[in-house]
Design a protein around this motif. Structure first.
Motif, PDB file in Angstrom:
ATOM      1  N   ALA A 170       0.921  -1.348   0.066  1.00  0.00           N
ATOM      2  CA  ALA A 170       0.043   0.095   0.039  1.00  0.00           C
ATOM      3  C   ALA A 170       0.877   1.289   0.182  1.00  0.00           C
ATOM      4  O   ALA A 170       0.576   2.238  -0.702  1.00  0.00           O
ATOM      5  CB  ALA A 170      -0.995   0.015   1.192  1.00  0.00           C
ATOM      6  N   ILE A 171       2.086   1.274   1.006  1.00  0.00           N
ATOM      7  CA  ILE A 171       2.846   2.264   0.826  1.00  0.00           C
ATOM      8  C   ILE A 171       3.469   2.649  -0.526  1.00  0.00           C
ATOM      9  O   ILE A 171       3.556   3.701  -0.845  1.00  0.00           O
ATOM     10  CB  ILE A 171       3.890   2.343   2.009  1.00  0.00           C
ATOM     11  N   ARG A 172       3.902   1.664  -1.135  1.00  0.00           N
ATOM     12  CA  ARG A 172       4.537   1.893  -2.152  1.00  0.00           C
ATOM     13  C   ARG A 172       3.585   2.192  -3.550  1.00  0.00           C
ATOM     14  O   ARG A 172       3.761   3.046  -4.418  1.00  0.00           O
ATOM     15  CB  ARG A 172       5.155   0.223  -2.746  1.00  0.00           C
ATOM     16  N   SER A 173       2.369   1.927  -3.358  1.00  0.00           N
ATOM     17  CA  SER A 173       1.377   2.436  -4.284  1.00  0.00           C
ATOM     18  C   SER A 173       0.961   3.707  -4.009  1.00  0.00           C
ATOM     19  O   SER A 173       0.899   4.523  -5.143  1.00  0.00           O
ATOM     20  CB  SER A 173      -0.004   1.323  -4.168  1.00  0.00           C
ATOM     21  N   ARG A 174       0.803   4.072  -2.997  1.00  0.00           N
ATOM     22  CA  ARG A 174       0.718   5.220  -2.624  1.00  0.00           C
ATOM     23  C   ARG A 174       1.863   6.360  -3.102  1.00  0.00           C
ATOM     24  O   ARG A 174       1.730   7.463  -3.783  1.00  0.00           O
ATOM     25  CB  ARG A 174       0.547   5.870  -1.199  1.00  0.00           C
ATOM     26  N   ALA A 175       2.995   5.888  -2.719  1.00  0.00           N
ATOM     27  CA  ALA A 175       4.060   6.745  -2.954  1.00  0.00           C
ATOM     28  C   ALA A 175       4.340   6.910  -4.808  1.00  0.00           C
ATOM     29  O   ALA A 175       4.501   7.899  -5.217  1.00  0.00           O
ATOM     30  CB  ALA A 175       5.411   6.237  -2.492  1.00  0.00           C
ATOM     31  N   LEU A 176       3.872   5.720  -5.281  1.00  0.00           N
ATOM     32  CA  LEU A 176       4.069   5.725  -7.129  1.00  0.00           C
ATOM     33  C   LEU A 176       3.116   6.590  -7.370  1.00  0.00           C
ATOM     34  O   LEU A 176       3.278   7.147  -8.490  1.00  0.00           O
ATOM     35  CB  LEU A 176       4.158   4.180  -7.400  1.00  0.00           C
ATOM     36  N   ARG A 177       2.041   6.274  -6.860  1.00  0.00           N
ATOM     37  CA  ARG A 177       0.767   7.115  -7.408  1.00  0.00           C
ATOM     38  C   ARG A 177       0.916   8.419  -7.339  1.00  0.00           C
ATOM     39  O   ARG A 177       0.622   9.311  -8.282  1.00  0.00           O
ATOM     40  CB  ARG A 177      -0.533   6.725  -6.695  1.00  0.00           C
ATOM     41  N   GLY A 178       1.398   9.071  -5.951  1.00  0.00           N
ATOM     42  CA  GLY A 178       1.897  10.521  -6.091  1.00  0.00           C
ATOM     43  C   GLY A 178       2.999  11.020  -7.070  1.00  0.00           C
ATOM     44  O   GLY A 178       2.853  11.880  -7.506  1.00  0.00           O
ATOM     45  N   LEU A 179       3.782  10.139  -7.222  1.00  0.00           N
ATOM     46  CA  LEU A 179       5.104  10.461  -8.008  1.00  0.00           C
ATOM     47  C   LEU A 179       4.583  10.436  -9.478  1.00  0.00           C
ATOM     48  O   LEU A 179       5.060  11.406 -10.406  1.00  0.00           O
ATOM     49  CB  LEU A 179       6.071   9.446  -8.071  1.00  0.00           C
ATOM     50  N   LEU A 180       3.660   9.564  -9.779  1.00  0.00           N
ATOM     51  CA  LEU A 180       3.094   9.561 -11.377  1.00  0.00           C
ATOM     52  C   LEU A 180       2.184  10.449 -11.547  1.00  0.00           C
ATOM     53  O   LEU A 180       1.994  10.937 -12.801  1.00  0.00           O
ATOM     54  CB  LEU A 180       2.656   8.059 -11.658  1.00  0.00           C
ATOM     55  N   LEU A 205       3.737  15.023  -3.262  1.00  0.00           N
ATOM     56  CA  LEU A 205       4.110  15.874  -4.464  1.00  0.00           C
ATOM     57  C   LEU A 205       2.870  16.524  -5.044  1.00  0.00           C
ATOM     58  O   LEU A 205       1.924  15.954  -5.405  1.00  0.00           O
ATOM     59  CB  LEU A 205       4.768  15.158  -5.525  1.00  0.00           C
ATOM     60  N   PRO A 206       3.064  17.792  -5.312  1.00  0.00           N
ATOM     61  CA  PRO A 206       1.887  18.628  -5.868  1.00  0.00           C
ATOM     62  C   PRO A 206       1.458  17.981  -7.357  1.00  0.00           C
ATOM     63  O   PRO A 206       2.431  17.743  -8.035  1.00  0.00           O
ATOM     64  CB  PRO A 206       2.676  20.166  -6.294  1.00  0.00           C
ATOM     65  N   ALA A 207       0.034  17.800  -7.181  1.00  0.00           N
ATOM     66  CA  ALA A 207      -0.323  17.112  -8.568  1.00  0.00           C
ATOM     67  C   ALA A 207      -1.364  18.131  -9.256  1.00  0.00           C
ATOM     68  O   ALA A 207      -1.884  19.018  -8.606  1.00  0.00           O
ATOM     69  CB  ALA A 207      -1.471  15.863  -8.248  1.00  0.00           C
ATOM     70  N   LEU A 208      -1.523  17.864 -10.591  1.00  0.00           N
ATOM     71  CA  LEU A 208      -2.390  18.801 -11.152  1.00  0.00           C
ATOM     72  C   LEU A 208      -4.036  18.468 -10.965  1.00  0.00           C
ATOM     73  O   LEU A 208      -4.276  17.129 -10.667  1.00  0.00           O
ATOM     74  CB  LEU A 208      -2.280  18.555 -12.857  1.00  0.00           C
ATOM     75  N   SER A 209      -4.771  19.335 -10.635  1.00  0.00           N
ATOM     76  CA  SER A 209      -6.219  19.130 -10.411  1.00  0.00           C
ATOM     77  C   SER A 209      -6.854  19.582 -11.941  1.00  0.00           C
ATOM     78  O   SER A 209      -6.506  20.053 -12.833  1.00  0.00           O
ATOM     79  CB  SER A 209      -6.840  20.251  -9.493  1.00  0.00           C
ATOM     80  N   TYR A 210      -7.985  18.585 -12.006  1.00  0.00           N
ATOM     81  CA  TYR A 210      -8.880  18.669 -13.072  1.00  0.00           C
ATOM     82  C   TYR A 210     -10.342  19.448 -13.099  1.00  0.00           C
ATOM     83  O   TYR A 210     -10.906  19.319 -11.931  1.00  0.00           O
ATOM     84  CB  TYR A 210      -8.795  17.581 -14.017  1.00  0.00           C
ATOM     85  N   GLY A 211     -10.916  19.584 -14.195  1.00  0.00           N
ATOM     86  CA  GLY A 211     -12.034  20.400 -14.006  1.00  0.00           C
ATOM     87  C   GLY A 211     -13.399  19.157 -14.690  1.00  0.00           C
ATOM     88  O   GLY A 211     -13.037  18.244 -14.834  1.00  0.00           O
ATOM     89  N   PRO A 212     -14.466  20.001 -14.734  1.00  0.00           N
ATOM     90  CA  PRO A 212     -15.611  19.095 -15.212  1.00  0.00           C
ATOM     91  C   PRO A 212     -15.783  19.200 -16.731  1.00  0.00           C
ATOM     92  O   PRO A 212     -16.707  18.228 -17.154  1.00  0.00           O
ATOM     93  CB  PRO A 212     -16.760  19.431 -14.437  1.00  0.00           C
ATOM     94  N   ARG A 213     -15.264  19.965 -17.498  1.00  0.00           N
ATOM     95  CA  ARG A 213     -15.520  20.687 -18.813  1.00  0.00           C
ATOM     96  C   ARG A 213     -15.027  19.317 -19.891  1.00  0.00           C
ATOM     97  O   ARG A 213     -14.025  18.755 -19.385  1.00  0.00           O
ATOM     98  CB  ARG A 213     -15.298  21.729 -19.071  1.00  0.00           C
TER      99      ARG A 213
END
Length: 584
Positions: A83-93, A306-314
């Motif tokens: 789980a920790i690896r998945s979270r870290a990898l998800r944050g990185l990607l 790590l900062p990630a991009l946020s997305y909208g609804p359009r």
């Protein structure tokens, strides 16, 4: 149980480990009392059957609980590590690429492997540590019930053991954090050396590179030695205090037995309880595991956060031209402005070449245009819609990227090209490969399109063409090419360009390039200088300026721009000759 990416097993497995550990500790605490009572009944000639059965049951129960605790500990540790690896990898990607680059590949590898393993073991280590403290506490209480004087004797020595553990936990936490940082530094240096192995061999700098990679090793050895010294000191101190407490408790218990205040069975229980109460000194190993896990978890959280991009609804209406606009865009790094684009428009279906000297902001412009990076100020619009307001699915389906070093993974050729935001058919895959000029060499591979990339002896240019094919297969209305043809020879690059122009699909292209021939074939050129848009216009007009020609290494006042032929190709003139001379 499977752990979905980005989630964890929760507290349930840890609580199960804790419950089994505490229950086992309770059985261990009850065992001396029951065994002592059994001994007294047997010595007195009374029926000890029920007490003997209870003693056997407690012993068997303790063994079974220990086995179950070991099984649950392994399962919980594996689930938490995953789980920790998945979270870290998800944050990185999902991170903004610019922020992810702050972590070197070696550092990332260390956080995802060694640190994740230590962090995954922390929950069960906490549970085991809790149980290890329950046993001495329960033993001390039971000891006070059996004989308060022996309990007082043991209680006198416990503060010394507690002080040893507290000092060990404090000093170990500091040492572990430093050790993990140096460990990560060595991994980063080693990976850099492996990636540059050809350069090292050609330059004959193997000895120097070895010294560079191993330079932090003495510091790592010092920190490791300090950690083992702390651990050994804690164990040694506990190893001295525990026997002393046991001997003192046995002596007091013997005196109490001689005075008639204790029975033989109670003396047996007293000795065993004294050993269990003094067992708090053995918690040093668990304290070290918890300290390592806490420090390692902070390091893996560094990737998760790590900062990630946020997305909208359009979404974008189908059939749009793909007009790209940058309005009042500003991008800064470390307080320095690296990109300024006040009003830049690339009309739909047109090709814009982005040129400039190294460090002029070309890749930053490409990242902002395709929203791999959000500007600090300003707006980027595609067909009048701000990119941040689009859904992730829409954005990645409509905006494609091709890079100088594409990452294709270890799939087959067909799977690598098909991987992306759109579902593409085998026919579309082959069309994209032909468009990228890669069909000929793909057919020469051992299994053609079904050849695993790991088994395909491809050159850098061939990898680039497969990266282009993937981009062509998935791009909707905007394609950003960041030096994506740098490894192609001129003839191949011209063939790919011509195939794209003849393709029935209309795509707006933003092409980062260092070649004047590419700029000459573009509909317009965006000329960057020191992070600012110096000029936008046709290559043939910009070529009249010496400063523009100098971008490509052409400095002669009489240099001529390459001119287009009927098929969009260029006739090589003096400018191309100068370009070739400027490049080794």
């Amino acid at each position: 149980m499977a752990t979905p990416p980005g989630t964890g097993p929760g507290r349930a497995p840890e609580l199960l480990v804790l419950g089994c550990s505490v229950t086992g500790a309770a059985a261990a605490v009850a065992q001396p009392f029951v065994l002592g009572r059994t001994l007294d009944l047997l010595l007195g000639g009374h029926d000890a059957g029920p007490w003997l059965a209870a003693s056997v049951a407690l012993l068997v129960g303790e063994i079974l609980l220990d086995g179950l605790t070991a099984f649950l500990t392994g399962r919980c540790t594996a689930d938490w590590t995953a789980a920790i690896r998945s979270r870290a990898l998800r944050g990185l990607l999902h991170a903004v690429p610019d922020t992810a680059r702050a972590h070197s590949p070696g550092d990332v590898a260390t956080r995802l492997t060694l640190n994740a393993s230590d962090a995954g073991a922390a929950p069960t280590a906490r549970a085991a540590l809790t149980a290890s403290l329950v046993t001495p506490a329960g033993a001390l209480i039971a000891l006070a019930v059996v004989d308060v004087w022996v309990a007082a004797c043991v209680l006198v020595g416990l503060p010394a053991l507690a002080w040893v553990l507290r000092t060990f936990a404090r000093d170990t936490g500091t040492s572990v954090g430093a050790y993990q940082r140096v460990q990560s530094d060595i991994a980063s240096r080693l990976l850099e050396a492996v990636e540059g192995a050809e350069t090292v061999a050609a330059a004959g700098t193997a000895a120097r590179e070895r010294e560079r990679v191993l330079r932090p090793l003495p510091e790592l050895g010092t920190l490791g030695e300090r950690m083992w010294r702390l651990h050994g000191r804690a164990l040694a101190t506990g190893g001295v205090l525990v026997p002393l407490l046991t001997v003192a408790a046995t002596a007091v218990g013997g005196l109490r037995l001689g005075a008639g205040a204790l029975t033989a069975g109670e003396l047996l229980a007293v000795i065993r309880y004294a050993q269990l109460a003094a067992g708090i000194g053995g918690a040093a190993t668990l304290v070290g595991a918890v300290a390592r896990g806490r420090s390692a978890r902070e390091r893996t959280r560094g990737l998760e956060g790590l900062p990630a991009l946020s997305y909208g609804p359009r979404t974008l209406a189908p059939g749009g031209p793909g007009t790209l606009e940058l309005r009042g865009v500003r991008v800064s790094r470390d307080g320095t402005e690296v990109l300024r684009a006040d009003l830049l428009t690339v009309p739909g279906g047109r090709t814009a070449a982005v040129v400039g000297r190294s460090g002029s902001g070309k890749s930053v412009l490409a990242a902002v245009a395709g929203r791999l990076l959000d500007p600090d100020r300003g707006q980027v619009l595609l067909d009048g819609t701000p990119l941040p307001s689009l859904t992730r699915t829409c954005l990645r389906a409509e905006v494609g990227f091709a890079f100088a070093r594409p990452e294709l993974g270890e799939r087959t050729v067909a799977e690598a090209v098909a991987a992306g935001p759109r579902a593409v058919s085998p026919h579309q895959v082959r069309s994209a490969v032909r468009l990228a000029g890669a069909d000929a060499f793909v057919h020469r591979l051992p299994r053609g399109y079904d050849t695993p990339l790991a088994d395909a002896p491809l050159s850098g240019g061939e990898y680039q063409r497969l990266g282009l094919a993937r981009a062509f297969a998935h791009t909707g209305r905007l394609l950003v090419m960041d030096d994506a043809t740098s490894s192609l020879d001129t003839a191949t690059e011209h063939a790919v360009e011509r195939a794209q122009r003849r393709s029935p699909s209309v795509v707006t292209r933003l092409v980062v390039t260092h070649r004047p021939s590419v700029a000459a074939r573009a509909d317009l050129v965006v000329w960057l200088e020191d992070g600012r848009v110096r000029a936008v216009g046709p290559h043939r007009l910009l070529w009249r300026e010496a400063a523009y020609r100098a971008v490509f290494g052409a400095r002669e006042e009489g240099a001529e721009a390459p001119s287009r032929d009927r098929d969009g190709e260029t006739a090589t003139g003096p400018a191309d000759t100068l370009q070739k001379q400027a490049r080794p």
